[in-house]
Motif scaffolding. Structure first.
Motif, PDB file in Angstrom:
ATOM      1  N   TYR A 151       0.791  -1.196   0.038  1.00  0.00           N
ATOM      2  CA  TYR A 151      -0.066  -0.032  -0.054  1.00  0.00           C
ATOM      3  C   TYR A 151       0.681   1.226   0.087  1.00  0.00           C
ATOM      4  CZ  TYR A 151      -3.144   3.610   1.807  1.00  0.00           C
ATOM      5  OH  TYR A 151      -3.912   4.807   1.856  1.00  0.00           O
ATOM      6  N   GLY A 152       1.753   1.490   0.855  1.00  0.00           N
ATOM      7  CA  GLY A 152       2.674   2.341   0.927  1.00  0.00           C
ATOM      8  C   GLY A 152       3.592   2.814  -0.388  1.00  0.00           C
ATOM      9  N   ALA A 153       3.779   1.675  -0.939  1.00  0.00           N
ATOM     10  CA  ALA A 153       4.519   1.840  -2.417  1.00  0.00           C
ATOM     11  C   ALA A 153       3.775   2.339  -3.283  1.00  0.00           C
ATOM     12  CB  ALA A 153       5.220   0.263  -2.605  1.00  0.00           C
ATOM     13  N   ALA A 154       2.396   1.908  -3.356  1.00  0.00           N
ATOM     14  CA  ALA A 154       1.636   2.637  -4.532  1.00  0.00           C
ATOM     15  C   ALA A 154       1.243   3.975  -4.274  1.00  0.00           C
ATOM     16  CB  ALA A 154       0.323   1.866  -4.345  1.00  0.00           C
ATOM     17  N   CYS A 155       1.157   4.372  -2.757  1.00  0.00           N
ATOM     18  CA  CYS A 155       0.831   5.788  -2.309  1.00  0.00           C
ATOM     19  C   CYS A 155       2.214   6.504  -2.851  1.00  0.00           C
ATOM     20  CB  CYS A 155       0.736   5.861  -0.986  1.00  0.00           C
ATOM     21  SG  CYS A 155      -1.115   5.158  -0.287  1.00  0.00           S
ATOM     22  N   HIS A 156       3.269   6.153  -2.406  1.00  0.00           N
ATOM     23  CA  HIS A 156       4.586   6.800  -2.838  1.00  0.00           C
ATOM     24  C   HIS A 156       4.571   6.987  -4.275  1.00  0.00           C
ATOM     25  CE1 HIS A 156       8.441   8.176  -2.233  1.00  0.00           C
ATOM     26  NE2 HIS A 156       9.036   7.209  -3.167  1.00  0.00           N
ATOM     27  N   ALA A 157       4.427   6.182  -5.344  1.00  0.00           N
ATOM     28  CA  ALA A 157       4.465   6.166  -6.599  1.00  0.00           C
ATOM     29  C   ALA A 157       3.408   7.144  -7.119  1.00  0.00           C
ATOM     30  CB  ALA A 157       4.285   4.740  -7.092  1.00  0.00           C
ATOM     31  N   GLY A 158       2.365   7.044  -6.558  1.00  0.00           N
ATOM     32  CA  GLY A 158       1.177   8.072  -6.938  1.00  0.00           C
ATOM     33  C   GLY A 158       1.600   9.449  -6.744  1.00  0.00           C
ATOM     34  N   ALA A 159       2.231   9.594  -5.393  1.00  0.00           N
ATOM     35  CA  ALA A 159       2.607  11.148  -5.066  1.00  0.00           C
ATOM     36  C   ALA A 159       3.804  11.564  -5.703  1.00  0.00           C
ATOM     37  CB  ALA A 159       2.910  11.105  -3.657  1.00  0.00           C
ATOM     38  N   GLN A 160       4.736  11.001  -6.318  1.00  0.00           N
ATOM     39  CA  GLN A 160       5.605  11.191  -7.026  1.00  0.00           C
ATOM     40  C   GLN A 160       5.295  11.737  -8.570  1.00  0.00           C
ATOM     41  OE1 GLN A 160       8.746   7.914  -6.856  1.00  0.00           O
ATOM     42  NE2 GLN A 160       9.804   9.311  -5.836  1.00  0.00           N
ATOM     43  N   ALA A 161       4.049  10.525  -8.908  1.00  0.00           N
ATOM     44  CA  ALA A 161       3.535  11.051 -10.247  1.00  0.00           C
ATOM     45  C   ALA A 161       2.697  12.099 -10.244  1.00  0.00           C
ATOM     46  CB  ALA A 161       3.025   9.849 -10.732  1.00  0.00           C
ATOM     47  N   ALA A 162       2.258  12.834  -8.919  1.00  0.00           N
ATOM     48  CA  ALA A 162       1.408  14.019  -8.963  1.00  0.00           C
ATOM     49  C   ALA A 162       2.030  15.241  -9.297  1.00  0.00           C
ATOM     50  CB  ALA A 162       0.823  14.136  -7.539  1.00  0.00           C
ATOM     51  N   THR A 163       1.136  16.421  -9.924  1.00  0.00           N
ATOM     52  CA  THR A 163       2.033  17.342 -10.131  1.00  0.00           C
ATOM     53  C   THR A 163       1.246  18.575  -9.734  1.00  0.00           C
ATOM     54  OG1 THR A 163       0.688  17.538 -12.398  1.00  0.00           O
ATOM     55  CG2 THR A 163       2.959  16.715 -12.507  1.00  0.00           C
ATOM     56  N   ALA A 164      -0.024  18.367  -9.233  1.00  0.00           N
ATOM     57  CA  ALA A 164      -0.739  19.435  -8.606  1.00  0.00           C
ATOM     58  C   ALA A 164      -0.448  20.052  -7.418  1.00  0.00           C
ATOM     59  CB  ALA A 164      -2.596  18.872  -8.523  1.00  0.00           C
ATOM     60  N   GLU A 165      -1.055  21.189  -7.041  1.00  0.00           N
ATOM     61  CA  GLU A 165      -0.498  21.659  -5.764  1.00  0.00           C
ATOM     62  C   GLU A 165      -0.590  21.029  -4.572  1.00  0.00           C
ATOM     63  OE1 GLU A 165      -1.090  25.760  -3.043  1.00  0.00           O
ATOM     64  OE2 GLU A 165      -2.118  25.544  -5.024  1.00  0.00           O
ATOM     65  N   LEU A 166      -2.007  20.088  -4.519  1.00  0.00           N
ATOM     66  CA  LEU A 166      -2.371  19.457  -3.416  1.00  0.00           C
ATOM     67  C   LEU A 166      -2.415  17.951  -3.940  1.00  0.00           C
ATOM     68  CD1 LEU A 166      -3.257  22.324  -2.440  1.00  0.00           C
ATOM     69  CD2 LEU A 166      -5.369  21.080  -1.521  1.00  0.00           C
ATOM     70  N   VAL A 167      -2.188  17.167  -2.892  1.00  0.00           N
ATOM     71  CA  VAL A 167      -2.148  15.414  -3.404  1.00  0.00           C
ATOM     72  C   VAL A 167      -3.127  15.024  -2.401  1.00  0.00           C
ATOM     73  CG1 VAL A 167      -0.176  15.074  -1.993  1.00  0.00           C
ATOM     74  CG2 VAL A 167      -0.873  13.538  -3.833  1.00  0.00           C
ATOM     75  N   ALA A 168      -4.156  14.283  -2.997  1.00  0.00           N
ATOM     76  CA  ALA A 168      -4.953  13.546  -1.818  1.00  0.00           C
ATOM     77  C   ALA A 168      -4.952  11.913  -2.026  1.00  0.00           C
ATOM     78  CB  ALA A 168      -6.509  13.771  -2.061  1.00  0.00           C
ATOM     79  N   PHE A 169      -5.216  11.251  -1.246  1.00  0.00           N
ATOM     80  CA  PHE A 169      -5.096   9.692  -1.195  1.00  0.00           C
ATOM     81  C   PHE A 169      -6.522   9.075  -0.954  1.00  0.00           C
ATOM     82  CE2 PHE A 169      -0.952  11.236  -0.275  1.00  0.00           C
ATOM     83  CZ  PHE A 169      -0.167  10.528  -1.063  1.00  0.00           C
ATOM     84  N   CYS A 170      -7.064   8.244  -1.516  1.00  0.00           N
ATOM     85  CA  CYS A 170      -8.326   7.660  -1.485  1.00  0.00           C
ATOM     86  C   CYS A 170      -8.480   6.109  -1.877  1.00  0.00           C
ATOM     87  CB  CYS A 170      -9.343   8.252  -2.190  1.00  0.00           C
ATOM     88  SG  CYS A 170     -11.077   7.902  -1.646  1.00  0.00           S
ATOM     89  N   ASP A 171      -8.921   5.305  -1.046  1.00  0.00           N
ATOM     90  CA  ASP A 171      -9.152   4.002  -1.560  1.00  0.00           C
ATOM     91  C   ASP A 171      -9.998   3.913  -2.831  1.00  0.00           C
ATOM     92  OD1 ASP A 171      -7.625   2.852   0.287  1.00  0.00           O
ATOM     93  OD2 ASP A 171      -9.416   2.052   1.608  1.00  0.00           O
ATOM     94  N   CYS A 172      -9.898   3.037  -3.812  1.00  0.00           N
ATOM     95  CA  CYS A 172     -10.462   2.804  -5.100  1.00  0.00           C
ATOM     96  C   CYS A 172     -11.610   1.840  -5.066  1.00  0.00           C
ATOM     97  CB  CYS A 172      -9.929   2.826  -6.185  1.00  0.00           C
ATOM     98  SG  CYS A 172      -8.555   1.484  -6.375  1.00  0.00           S
ATOM     99  N   ASP A 173     -11.919   1.302  -3.651  1.00  0.00           N
ATOM    100  CA  ASP A 173     -13.001  -0.052  -3.701  1.00  0.00           C
ATOM    101  C   ASP A 173     -14.406   0.345  -3.515  1.00  0.00           C
ATOM    102  OD1 ASP A 173     -12.714   1.267  -1.242  1.00  0.00           O
ATOM    103  OD2 ASP A 173     -11.942  -0.490  -0.278  1.00  0.00           O
TER     104      ASP A 173
END
Length: 222
Positions: free
Chosen positions: A65-87
């Motif tokens: 889970y942490g690996a996926a969150c980290h990869a997503g945060a690194q790919a983000a470019t917006a001013e704010l980053v949010a995290f949410c489950d996709c289930d």
């Protein structure tokens, strides 16, 4: 309140075999926000469903889970980053209000506090485990949190600078610990918690819950 505009929020959605739930989630991404689906080794076509739904898809080969969150945060470019489950347990529309709390200067980190819509939405064993972990995080950090849930919002660059290193289920706990150690104001905001589509990899089984407790406990003992 400050409006949320096109360039302000990227929503990171860690994903492992959520093809059935993704259309519901992606249909509810607020206008002006971008979905970043991080495929963590799905075998059910989740990545294709996500692309068809308009999401940016990031492949993360390191499981966790942490690996996926980290990869997503690194790919983000917006001013704010949010995290949410996709289930399909949480409507990502709730992130708009949380983002406004950041933009209005009320906090540096906003954490969603889950409010179950039904008794079966949140298994008792998982709820009790979360309550105890939240208590330990409060004692460690002083942050007034009663849930270590999957929904979080912060400014992207300061968030990445926290240096969160956990790549497993301890990621949410380490986020709060590092933010508190950095002097961030941390608040929580209520989000409705729905019965998920399928079985959770973390809280849907006792084994998954035990694994999450182990990972978060390791973070708190460092």
């Amino acid at each position: 309140m400050s409006p949320v505009t096109d360039a302000e929020v990227d929503i990171v959605l860690p994903c492992l075999n959520e093809a059935a739930a993704l259309p519901w989630v992606l249909d509810r991404i607020p206008a002006g926000m971008r979905a970043i689906v991080v495929d963590n080794g799905s075998s059910d076509g989740s990545a294709e469903v996500a692309r068809a739904g308009g999401a940016l898809v990031v492949e993360c080969r390191q499981r966790g889970y942490g690996a996926a969150c980290h990869a997503g945060a690194q790919a983000a470019t917006a001013e704010l980053v949010a995290f949410c489950d996709c289930d399909a347990t949480i409507d990502p529309g709730a992130i708009a209000a949380m983002a406004r709390m950041i933009l209005d200067g009320q906090a540096e980190l906003v954490v969603g506090r889950r409010r179950p819509a039904t008794l079966r939405a949140w298994p008792v064993h998982a709820r009790l485990a979360n309550r105890e972990l939240a208590r330990r995080v409060r004692r460690r950090t002083g942050a007034r949190l009663s849930d270590l849930g999957p929904v979080r919002v912060a400014r992207r660059e300061p968030y990445l600078a926290l240096g969160i290193s956990d790549r497993r289920a301890g990621y949410p706990a380490e986020t709060v610990v590092r933010a508190a150690d950095a002097g961030w104001r941390i608040v929580q905001s209520d989000v409705v918690y729905l019965p998920r589509a399928g079985r959770s990899k973390v809280t849907g089984t006792v084994r998954g819950t035990v694994r999450a407790i182990r990972d978060m406990s390791a973070v708190l003992s460092r």
